[in-house]
Design a protein around this motif. Structure first.
Motif, mmCIF file in Angstrom:
data_model
loop_
_atom_site.group_PDB
_atom_site.id
_atom_site.type_symbol
_atom_site.label_atom_id
_atom_site.label_comp_id
_atom_site.label_asym_id
_atom_site.label_seq_id
_atom_site.Cartn_x
_atom_site.Cartn_y
_atom_site.Cartn_z
ATOM 1 N N UNK A 10 -11.638 -39.451 27.461
ATOM 2 C CA UNK A 10 -11.735 -40.019 26.126
ATOM 3 C C UNK A 10 -10.404 -40.379 25.506
ATOM 4 N N UNK A 11 -9.354 -39.631 25.822
ATOM 5 C CA UNK A 11 -8.062 -39.850 25.174
ATOM 6 C C UNK A 11 -7.157 -40.834 25.904
ATOM 7 N N UNK A 43 -10.931 -26.783 16.751
ATOM 8 C CA UNK A 43 -10.921 -26.553 15.312
ATOM 9 C C UNK A 43 -12.275 -26.568 14.645
ATOM 10 N N UNK A 44 -12.317 -27.177 13.467
ATOM 11 C CA UNK A 44 -13.533 -27.165 12.656
ATOM 12 C C UNK A 44 -14.383 -28.420 12.851
ATOM 13 N N UNK A 45 -14.469 -28.902 14.075
ATOM 14 C CA UNK A 45 -15.236 -30.107 14.384
ATOM 15 C C UNK A 45 -16.670 -30.085 13.852
ATOM 16 N N UNK A 97 -22.338 -31.737 19.356
ATOM 17 C CA UNK A 97 -20.935 -31.993 19.684
ATOM 18 C C UNK A 97 -20.748 -33.303 20.442
ATOM 19 N N UNK A 98 -21.769 -33.761 21.137
ATOM 20 C CA UNK A 98 -21.667 -35.055 21.819
ATOM 21 C C UNK A 98 -21.369 -36.135 20.804
ATOM 22 N N UNK A 103 -17.760 -40.039 18.737
ATOM 23 C CA UNK A 103 -17.284 -40.732 17.542
ATOM 24 C C UNK A 103 -15.754 -40.700 17.475
ATOM 25 N N UNK A 104 -15.156 -39.550 17.746
ATOM 26 C CA UNK A 104 -13.700 -39.426 17.710
ATOM 27 C C UNK A 104 -13.047 -40.364 18.731
#
Length: 113
Positions: A10-11, A43-45, A97-98, A103-104
């Motif tokens: 993804x990154x 984190x706080x995803x 979480x998917x 989205x990110x």
């Protein structure tokens, strides 16, 4: 949770920002005395998923499951006690979480950083 392979996939295509974030994570992971394995908690995803990524048809976190329970009370020993008359509260049993990570990654790629 997200795996290292998912983060790389993804990154890497996300340009400079994705490369920078991946390098920072790998710098921590490569510390000799730290063994983080192949998965990470970012984190706080869940707060993003439950607030910003709501459906326009349902003002709710429709993709994450929850049950409604009465809010317990806190007693003198700093413990919880059942309170059948407490105001209703949501207790999330699963978070999508998917949706969060897809989205990110899409936003990073669209920004072209």
């Amino acid at each position: 949770m997200i795996s290292h392979a998912e983060l790389e996939a993804g990154l890497k295509p996300s340009g400079g920002l994705g490369t920078y974030l991946l390098e920072q994570l790998e710098r921590v992971v490569s510390t000799p005395k730290i063994s983080l394995g192949e998965t990470y908690i970012l984190g706080d995803s869940p707060l993003v998923t439950l607030t910003a990524l709501q459906s326009s048809f349902e003002p709710d976190s429709a993709s994450s499951a929850y049950v409604v329970r009465p809010t317990p009370r806190v007693i003198a020993r700093a413990q919880y006690e059942a309170n059948p008359n407490g105001r209703p509260m949501r207790v999330y049993t699963s978070i999508d979480t998917r949706l969060t990570f897809a989205d990110m990654f899409a936003k990073f790629a669209a920004a072209g950083w």
